[in-house]
Each structure stands twice: as structure tokens, then as C-alpha cells.
Design a protein around this motif. Sequence first.
Motif, PDB file in Angstrom:
ATOM      1  N   THR A  39      12.928  12.902  -0.248  1.00 59.75           N
ATOM      2  CA  THR A  39      12.269  11.653   0.259  1.00 59.75           C
ATOM      3  C   THR A  39      10.770  11.511  -0.470  1.00 59.75           C
ATOM      4  OG1 THR A  39      13.256  11.888   2.373  1.00 59.75           O
ATOM      5  CG2 THR A  39      11.438  10.595   2.066  1.00 59.75           C
ATOM      6  N   LEU A  40      10.576  10.714  -1.209  1.00 59.90           N
ATOM      7  CA  LEU A  40       9.258  10.605  -1.973  1.00 59.90           C
ATOM      8  C   LEU A  40       8.538   9.240  -1.382  1.00 59.90           C
ATOM      9  CD1 LEU A  40       8.575  11.016  -5.528  1.00 59.90           C
ATOM     10  CD2 LEU A  40       7.920   8.950  -4.484  1.00 59.90           C
ATOM     11  N   THR A  41       7.429   9.405  -0.970  1.00 65.87           N
ATOM     12  CA  THR A  41       6.448   8.420  -0.363  1.00 65.87           C
ATOM     13  C   THR A  41       5.040   8.309  -1.303  1.00 65.87           C
ATOM     14  OG1 THR A  41       7.284   8.812   1.813  1.00 65.87           O
ATOM     15  CG2 THR A  41       5.213   7.593   1.662  1.00 65.87           C
ATOM     16  N   GLN A  42       4.831   7.209  -1.712  1.00 69.19           N
ATOM     17  CA  GLN A  42       3.815   7.127  -2.376  1.00 69.19           C
ATOM     18  C   GLN A  42       2.877   5.905  -1.549  1.00 69.19           C
ATOM     19  OE1 GLN A  42       4.072   6.383  -6.413  1.00 69.19           O
ATOM     20  NE2 GLN A  42       1.968   5.117  -6.682  1.00 69.19           N
ATOM     21  N   SER A  78       0.809  -1.173   0.011  1.00 72.02           N
ATOM     22  CA  SER A  78       0.012  -0.009  -0.041  1.00 72.02           C
ATOM     23  C   SER A  78       0.826   1.279   0.165  1.00 72.02           C
ATOM     24  CB  SER A  78      -0.931   0.042   1.045  1.00 72.02           C
ATOM     25  OG  SER A  78      -0.205   0.177   2.450  1.00 72.02           O
ATOM     26  N   HIS A  79       2.183   1.244   0.108  1.00 69.43           N
ATOM     27  CA  HIS A  79       3.179   2.555   0.207  1.00 69.43           C
ATOM     28  C   HIS A  79       4.593   2.012  -0.119  1.00 69.43           C
ATOM     29  CE1 HIS A  79       3.467   0.788   4.035  1.00 69.43           C
ATOM     30  NE2 HIS A  79       4.508   1.299   4.127  1.00 69.43           N
ATOM     31  N   PHE A  80       5.406   3.021  -0.267  1.00 70.25           N
ATOM     32  CA  PHE A  80       6.712   2.671  -0.461  1.00 70.25           C
ATOM     33  C   PHE A  80       7.440   4.210  -0.199  1.00 70.25           C
ATOM     34  CE2 PHE A  80       5.560   3.245  -5.049  1.00 70.25           C
ATOM     35  CZ  PHE A  80       6.391   4.233  -5.306  1.00 70.25           C
ATOM     36  N   ALA A 107      -3.257   5.525  -8.647  1.00 68.78           N
ATOM     37  CA  ALA A 107      -1.985   4.934  -8.075  1.00 68.78           C
ATOM     38  C   ALA A 107      -1.610   5.391  -6.427  1.00 68.78           C
ATOM     39  CB  ALA A 107      -0.692   5.203  -8.728  1.00 68.78           C
ATOM     40  N   GLY A 108      -2.394   6.359  -6.076  1.00 65.23           N
ATOM     41  CA  GLY A 108      -2.614   6.751  -4.657  1.00 65.23           C
ATOM     42  C   GLY A 108      -2.010   8.258  -4.539  1.00 65.23           C
ATOM     43  N   ILE A 109      -1.418   8.466  -3.545  1.00 68.54           N
ATOM     44  CA  ILE A 109      -1.070   9.874  -3.056  1.00 68.54           C
ATOM     45  C   ILE A 109       0.682  10.006  -2.840  1.00 68.54           C
ATOM     46  CG2 ILE A 109      -1.307  11.837  -1.222  1.00 68.54           C
ATOM     47  CD1 ILE A 109      -3.762  11.178  -2.725  1.00 68.54           C
ATOM     48  N   VAL A 110       1.249  10.963  -3.496  1.00 65.62           N
ATOM     49  CA  VAL A 110       2.729  11.009  -3.616  1.00 65.62           C
ATOM     50  C   VAL A 110       3.191  12.233  -2.696  1.00 65.62           C
ATOM     51  CG1 VAL A 110       4.738  11.341  -4.677  1.00 65.62           C
ATOM     52  CG2 VAL A 110       2.918   9.981  -5.691  1.00 65.62           C
ATOM     53  N   TYR A 138       1.367  -0.442  -9.551  1.00 65.37           N
ATOM     54  CA  TYR A 138       1.500   0.827  -8.854  1.00 65.37           C
ATOM     55  C   TYR A 138       2.696   0.595  -7.820  1.00 65.37           C
ATOM     56  CZ  TYR A 138      -3.172   1.845 -10.814  1.00 65.37           C
ATOM     57  OH  TYR A 138      -4.133   2.034 -11.517  1.00 65.37           O
ATOM     58  N   HIS A 139       2.981  -0.445  -7.062  1.00 66.31           N
ATOM     59  CA  HIS A 139       4.005  -0.474  -6.333  1.00 66.31           C
ATOM     60  C   HIS A 139       5.547  -0.493  -6.692  1.00 66.31           C
ATOM     61  CE1 HIS A 139       5.645  -1.132  -2.230  1.00 66.31           C
ATOM     62  NE2 HIS A 139       6.390  -1.777  -2.674  1.00 66.31           N
ATOM     63  N   VAL A 140       5.613  -1.937  -7.509  1.00 68.57           N
ATOM     64  CA  VAL A 140       6.804  -2.063  -8.150  1.00 68.57           C
ATOM     65  C   VAL A 140       7.229  -1.052  -9.208  1.00 68.57           C
ATOM     66  CG1 VAL A 140       8.403  -3.911  -9.113  1.00 68.57           C
ATOM     67  CG2 VAL A 140       6.490  -4.596  -7.319  1.00 68.57           C
TER      68      VAL A 140
END
Length: 166
Positions: free
Chosen positions: A115-118, A10-12, A98-101, A131-133
Amino acid sequence: MSDKNKFDYSHFTVKSVVDTKVPEVYKLWTTKAGLEKWFLRLAEFVKEDGSFRQPDEDIQEGDTYRWLWHGYPDNVVEHGKILELNGKNHLRFSFGKAGIVTVTIGVEENTTIVTLTQEDIPPVEESEINYHVECKTGWTFYLANMNSIVQGGVDLRNKNQKLNLD
């Protein structure tokens, strides 16, 4: 595999060094001209009144965007919205489905770090790869390209749309 050992797709978070000052990195993220320098073929931002932002004009919360990449046809497009900006080192935007960045630019040991978090990646099986990989791989490349551009102008992007590198 038990639920407690299941990987959380769900995030990275990706971190990258960029060899310039925080305000310069922030400008690369928050203007059409900046994003097109290292990331996108086209970055269009539309203000809440429906007009387009100029290339060097700072984006604002509430702006919507349309992004196109080098090496991909126009039907590979991302739409989203600018959710949050602080004017100096932090921004958040929706990234299509693909979510929120969230991007935060800071300094550690006299070195600028992005620092980037999705997050909020949808919990469906195709999201694990799409979306993750793939997003994590893409962000890692583009952040490296940002640093390459900043350090000497070498652009690592494939700009030949006839090449299929998928």
C-alpha cells in the motif's frame, strides 16, 4: 463546481499484490540494489556522515537520496530524504516537491499487499497533473513491474533512453 464536490488532489493511495514474502518486498524498497531491480536506473543513498550506502546495505532514517530512471536523461532526477523506517514493513520518504510517500507492506488472505500513499501534494494547479495524476500512474506501473520481476524476471521498464515515450 462547489468546494464540497471538488476532487482532493493532495493525496492518493495505490495498492498492489506482490507474489513474495513481506521481508523480500521490504528489501526491494530499502536497498540500492533492491530499488534498481524494479524501479530505478540509479538509487544513491547518502548517510548522514556523507558516505554512500553499499548496494545491499539497508537504508536508514536521515539518509538522503538521488534517483534516476531508465528511459530518461540524467537531468530527470529526484532528491529526497528517508523519514521513517521500522525495519520490517513500513517506510516513509520525501519525494522531491511532490510530497511524502508512505509504503506499508502487509498480508491479506495469504497475499502480500503493498500500500503506497503519496500525500502533502502541493495545492497548486500544475500539481494536479504533474504530482497527482502522473505520480499515481507511475507508481501503478512500477508496482506492477515489481511483481513482474518477482514472479519471473520480466522487466517492463523502457531502458532505451533514445525512445521518447512521454
